[in-house]
Design an enzyme around this catalytic site. Structure first.
Site, short mmCIF file in Angstrom:
data_model
loop_
_atom_site.label_atom_id
_atom_site.label_comp_id
_atom_site.label_asym_id
_atom_site.label_seq_id
_atom_site.Cartn_x
_atom_site.Cartn_y
_atom_site.Cartn_z
N ILE A 67 0.88 -1.16 0.00
CA ILE A 67 0.00 0.00 0.00
C ILE A 67 0.92 1.22 0.00
O ILE A 67 1.85 1.30 0.81
CB ILE A 67 -0.96 0.00 1.21
CG1 ILE A 67 -1.86 1.25 1.22
CG2 ILE A 67 -0.22 -0.14 2.53
CD1 ILE A 67 -2.95 1.21 2.30
N SER A 68 0.72 2.12 -0.92
CA SER A 68 1.67 3.22 -1.12
C SER A 68 1.65 4.21 0.04
O SER A 68 0.68 4.33 0.80
CB SER A 68 1.35 3.96 -2.42
OG SER A 68 1.57 3.14 -3.54
N GLN A 69 2.75 4.93 0.15
CA GLN A 69 2.88 6.05 1.09
C GLN A 69 1.71 7.01 0.89
O GLN A 69 1.35 7.33 -0.25
CB GLN A 69 4.21 6.74 0.80
CG GLN A 69 4.48 8.01 1.56
CD GLN A 69 5.69 8.74 0.99
OE1 GLN A 69 6.13 8.44 -0.13
NE2 GLN A 69 6.22 9.68 1.73
#
Length: 213
Positions: A60-62
């Site tokens: 899950i991206s920043q």
């Protein structure tokens, strides 16, 4: 844990100082519960300023990167959007809050099922998820008002750009495995222009027009 307070701090300290200014985007990040999309063992890090593993070699991206990609599409609420890479479903939820319809493609069946369940439990009705090769897009539902690719492409994603409406935008990380450039493409009549947003690090887009396994 006070997740509401953590969301407020995320917006105040991670997004606004880095230039995220679209009020609709900021309000959406205050609303969407990121902790519902991360594995239980990472709950205490759900709002941290970094990506998190979600299984199957995916992340899950920043939060900032999610916000930057979202803001770059200049969404108004009336769009039909294609997301390539459902992942945890968090970015999907952000898009669903800001657009009319979201079509999302995930290569990994387990992730697609988990994301679908999480989004359904929250109550989203404007999301359709399919398990397929995202590098080929979703021609049956094209053209799209915006396209977001959440995995790195080896070059300009020509097939996806063909599925974009005139005057619309596609955002994607472009480049090799150890570092890419987040790039915004704009389609105007028969021409495609591009602008570089920032350096980034995404997992590779696996598919016929992506990277080989």
């Amino acid at each position: 844990m006070d997740f509401k307070m953590l969301r407020e701090k995320m917006v105040e300290y991670q997004l606004i100082p880095r230039g995220i200014s679209d009020r609709r985007v900021l309000d959406t990040f205050l609303k969407v519960e990121r902790h519902r999309f991360v594995p239980e063992e990472f709950l205490d890090s759900a709002y941290g300023d970094h990506p998190l593993p979600i299984g199957s070699g995916q992340t899950i991206s920043q939060p900032f990167i999610v916000a930057l990609m979202t803001e770059s599409l200049s969404l108004t609420g009336k769009e039909k959007v294609l997301e390539v890479g459902s992942g945890s479903g968090y970015q999907t939820a952000i898009l669903a809050e800001l657009t009319k319809e979201v079509y999302s493609i995930e290569r990994v069946p387990e992730l697609a099922e988990r994301a679908s369940r999480a989004l359904s439990d929250i109550g989203y009705k404007n999301i359709t998820i399919a398990v397929s090769d995202g590098s080929l897009g979703w021609p049956e539902h094209s053209p799209f008002d915006a396209i977001m690719v959440t995995a790195s492409c080896p070059g300009r994603p020509e097939t996806l750009l063909k599925q974009l409406k005139d005057g619309s935008r596609l955002v994607a990380p472009i480049g090799a495995a150890f570092g890419q450039i987040l790039t915004l493409f704009t389609k105007k009549k028969d021409s495609i222009t591009s602008s570089e947003l920032c350096g980034c690090m995404f997992v590779p887009l696996i598919g016929k027009e992506g990277w080989n396994k």
